[in-house]
Design a protein around this motif. Structure first.
Motif, PDB file in Angstrom:
ATOM      1  N   ALA A 111       0.657  -1.205  -0.130  1.00 36.30           N
ATOM      2  CA  ALA A 111       0.190   0.315  -0.022  1.00 36.30           C
ATOM      3  C   ALA A 111       1.279   1.009  -0.213  1.00 36.30           C
ATOM      4  O   ALA A 111       0.643   2.530  -1.013  1.00 36.30           O
ATOM      5  N   ASP A 112       2.108   1.176   1.016  1.00 34.63           N
ATOM      6  CA  ASP A 112       2.664   2.462   1.077  1.00 34.63           C
ATOM      7  C   ASP A 112       3.294   2.955  -0.473  1.00 34.63           C
ATOM      8  O   ASP A 112       3.750   3.666  -0.647  1.00 34.63           O
ATOM      9  N   LEU A 113       3.606   1.609  -0.828  1.00 34.30           N
ATOM     10  CA  LEU A 113       4.195   1.830  -2.627  1.00 34.30           C
ATOM     11  C   LEU A 113       3.184   2.325  -3.630  1.00 34.30           C
ATOM     12  O   LEU A 113       3.671   2.746  -4.415  1.00 34.30           O
ATOM     13  N   VAL A 114       1.633   1.608  -3.933  1.00 38.69           N
ATOM     14  CA  VAL A 114       0.874   2.393  -4.676  1.00 38.69           C
ATOM     15  C   VAL A 114       0.423   4.058  -4.873  1.00 38.69           C
ATOM     16  O   VAL A 114       0.037   3.987  -5.387  1.00 38.69           O
ATOM     17  N   ALA A 115       0.131   3.649  -3.283  1.00 35.76           N
ATOM     18  CA  ALA A 115      -0.720   5.311  -2.866  1.00 35.76           C
ATOM     19  C   ALA A 115       0.560   6.684  -3.670  1.00 35.76           C
ATOM     20  O   ALA A 115       1.318   6.644  -2.893  1.00 35.76           O
ATOM     21  N   ARG A 116      -0.035   6.609  -4.466  1.00 37.53           N
ATOM     22  CA  ARG A 116       0.861   7.237  -5.380  1.00 37.53           C
ATOM     23  C   ARG A 116       0.197   8.863  -5.446  1.00 37.53           C
ATOM     24  O   ARG A 116      -0.312   8.775  -6.721  1.00 37.53           O
ATOM     25  N   ALA A 117       0.239   9.950  -5.719  1.00 38.90           N
ATOM     26  CA  ALA A 117      -0.167  11.503  -5.552  1.00 38.90           C
ATOM     27  C   ALA A 117       0.031  11.224  -6.719  1.00 38.90           C
ATOM     28  O   ALA A 117       1.152  11.617  -7.118  1.00 38.90           O
ATOM     29  N   GLY A 118      -0.843  12.071  -7.514  1.00 39.54           N
ATOM     30  CA  GLY A 118      -1.108  12.428  -8.472  1.00 39.54           C
ATOM     31  C   GLY A 118      -1.111  11.655  -9.566  1.00 39.54           C
ATOM     32  O   GLY A 118      -0.934  11.564 -10.762  1.00 39.54           O
ATOM     33  N   THR A 119      -0.789   9.955  -9.834  1.00 38.09           N
ATOM     34  CA  THR A 119      -0.625   8.804 -10.279  1.00 38.09           C
ATOM     35  C   THR A 119      -2.403   7.948  -9.383  1.00 38.09           C
ATOM     36  O   THR A 119      -3.330   7.777 -10.068  1.00 38.09           O
ATOM     37  N   THR A 120      -2.277   8.059  -8.342  1.00 38.41           N
ATOM     38  CA  THR A 120      -2.936   6.701  -8.507  1.00 38.41           C
ATOM     39  C   THR A 120      -4.604   7.795  -7.082  1.00 38.41           C
ATOM     40  O   THR A 120      -5.715   7.437  -6.902  1.00 38.41           O
ATOM     41  N   PHE A 121      -4.467   9.138  -6.866  1.00 39.65           N
ATOM     42  CA  PHE A 121      -5.037   9.884  -6.170  1.00 39.65           C
ATOM     43  C   PHE A 121      -5.243  10.835  -5.907  1.00 39.65           C
ATOM     44  O   PHE A 121      -3.524  11.252  -6.127  1.00 39.65           O
ATOM     45  N   GLN A 122      -5.620  12.234  -6.044  1.00 42.89           N
ATOM     46  CA  GLN A 122      -4.614  13.149  -6.061  1.00 42.89           C
ATOM     47  C   GLN A 122      -5.080  14.302  -5.404  1.00 42.89           C
ATOM     48  O   GLN A 122      -6.270  13.980  -4.470  1.00 42.89           O
ATOM     49  N   TYR A 123      -4.296  15.075  -4.676  1.00 44.44           N
ATOM     50  CA  TYR A 123      -5.160  16.231  -4.325  1.00 44.44           C
ATOM     51  C   TYR A 123      -6.342  17.145  -4.819  1.00 44.44           C
ATOM     52  O   TYR A 123      -5.342  17.387  -5.828  1.00 44.44           O
ATOM     53  N   THR A 124      -6.907  18.009  -3.827  1.00 45.43           N
ATOM     54  CA  THR A 124      -8.079  18.402  -4.900  1.00 45.43           C
ATOM     55  C   THR A 124      -8.673  19.735  -3.946  1.00 45.43           C
ATOM     56  O   THR A 124      -8.657  20.036  -2.256  1.00 45.43           O
ATOM     57  N   VAL A 149      -9.021  12.394  -3.598  1.00 40.48           N
ATOM     58  CA  VAL A 149      -9.988  11.837  -4.439  1.00 40.48           C
ATOM     59  C   VAL A 149      -8.986  10.902  -5.326  1.00 40.48           C
ATOM     60  O   VAL A 149      -7.741  10.799  -6.356  1.00 40.48           O
ATOM     61  N   GLY A 150      -9.029   9.654  -5.060  1.00 40.99           N
ATOM     62  CA  GLY A 150      -8.804   8.484  -5.714  1.00 40.99           C
ATOM     63  C   GLY A 150      -8.832   8.734  -7.770  1.00 40.99           C
ATOM     64  O   GLY A 150      -9.721   9.290  -7.183  1.00 40.99           O
ATOM     65  N   LEU A 151      -7.877   8.128  -8.077  1.00 42.88           N
ATOM     66  CA  LEU A 151      -7.625   8.176 -10.342  1.00 42.88           C
ATOM     67  C   LEU A 151      -8.349   6.653 -10.211  1.00 42.88           C
ATOM     68  O   LEU A 151      -8.034   6.393 -11.372  1.00 42.88           O
ATOM     69  N   LEU A 152      -7.953   5.310  -9.334  1.00 46.58           N
ATOM     70  CA  LEU A 152      -7.930   4.017 -10.073  1.00 46.58           C
ATOM     71  C   LEU A 152      -9.768   3.326  -9.947  1.00 46.58           C
ATOM     72  O   LEU A 152      -9.867   3.188  -8.889  1.00 46.58           O
TER      73      LEU A 152
END
Ligand SMILES: Cc1cc2nc3c(=O)[nH]c(=O)nc-3n(C[C@H](O)[C@H](O)[C@H](O)COP(=O)(O)O)c2cc1C
Length: 197
Positions: free
Chosen positions: A108-121, A126-129
């Motif tokens: 989980a610590d590797l796949v949570a990537r801001a701008g790729t799998t989620f983004q700050y708004t 907001v989740g991107l997957l």
């Protein structure tokens, strides 16, 4: 054709109850829909914990990474690509000390990537997957899944939702060390049977 990502985490291999449930589910889904399957066995214990350098590398855009950063971010790139390519994700995992196994947390610590799998708004993250279905095949010795002391499914469902994956079906063989353990396992297999019927 659908793409299944099959994630396993038990250290018990062929003895594992969560593996047996997840394997049967994946076999059934393949038989139903002619899916391709990518396997990720977290029990292989080959994922690194996140570090300051790796975290920075993971957040650096591919075209601006140094050679060292490219190497450090490679495993997260691979894990994220596996998630992005999947439309169905089967996660088979035991409960370890009321939570997920540490290998699942490392993932989980590797796949949570801001701008790729989620983004700050402006209104929060907001989740991107999106558009993915997850099946969680869970085994526990005594912890009732869905209870107050179940930090495993509660955390995992929340984390997946954070990444935008909100369609989560839980199949739980919980409390298998109790007197009715065999019944719990049979009931979970029955649920798998219904899901792949
Ligand atoms: C390190 C470790 C910690 C465990 N912690 C818990 C726990 O907190 N709650 C629980 O119900 N079972 C706990 N168990 C028991 C496992 O959840 C149980 O054996 C389950 O069947 C394991 O899943 P598996 O059959 O897929 O390997 C633990 C087992 C191990 C090895």
């Amino acid at each position: 054709m659908s793409n299944i990502l099959h994630i396993t985490a038990s250290i018990r291999g062929d003895e594992s109850v969560s593996n047996a449930l997840g394997n049967r589910l994946v076999e059934g889904l393949v038989a139903k829909g002619g899916a391709s399957v990518t396997r990720r066995d977290l029990a292989a214990n080959d994922l690194p914990y996140v570090s300051a350098e790796r975290f920075a590398a993971n957040l650096t855009p591919i075209d601006t990474r140094t050679p060292d950063q490219t190497q450090l971010a490679a495993i997260a790139d691979t894990l994220i690509a596996e998630l992005q390519a999947a439309d169905t994700i089967v996660i088979a995992s035991p409960v370890y000390n009321f939570g997920v196994p540490a290998t699942v947390k490392a993932w989980a610590d590797l796949v949570a990537r801001a701008g790729t799998t989620f983004q700050y708004t402006e209104t929060g993250p907001v989740g991107l997957l999106t558009g993915k279905k997850v099946y969680l095949a869970i085994a526990s010795g005594g912890t009732p899944i869905g209870s107050e002391i179940d930090f495993m499914s509660r955390w995992l469902v929340f984390f997946l939702g954070f990444l935008g994956i909100k369609d989560v079906e839980i199949i739980a063989a919980d409390g298998i060390m109790g007197a009715d353990g065999a019944d719990k396992i049979a009931a979970a297999h029955e649920k798998v049977g219904q899901l792949i019927a």
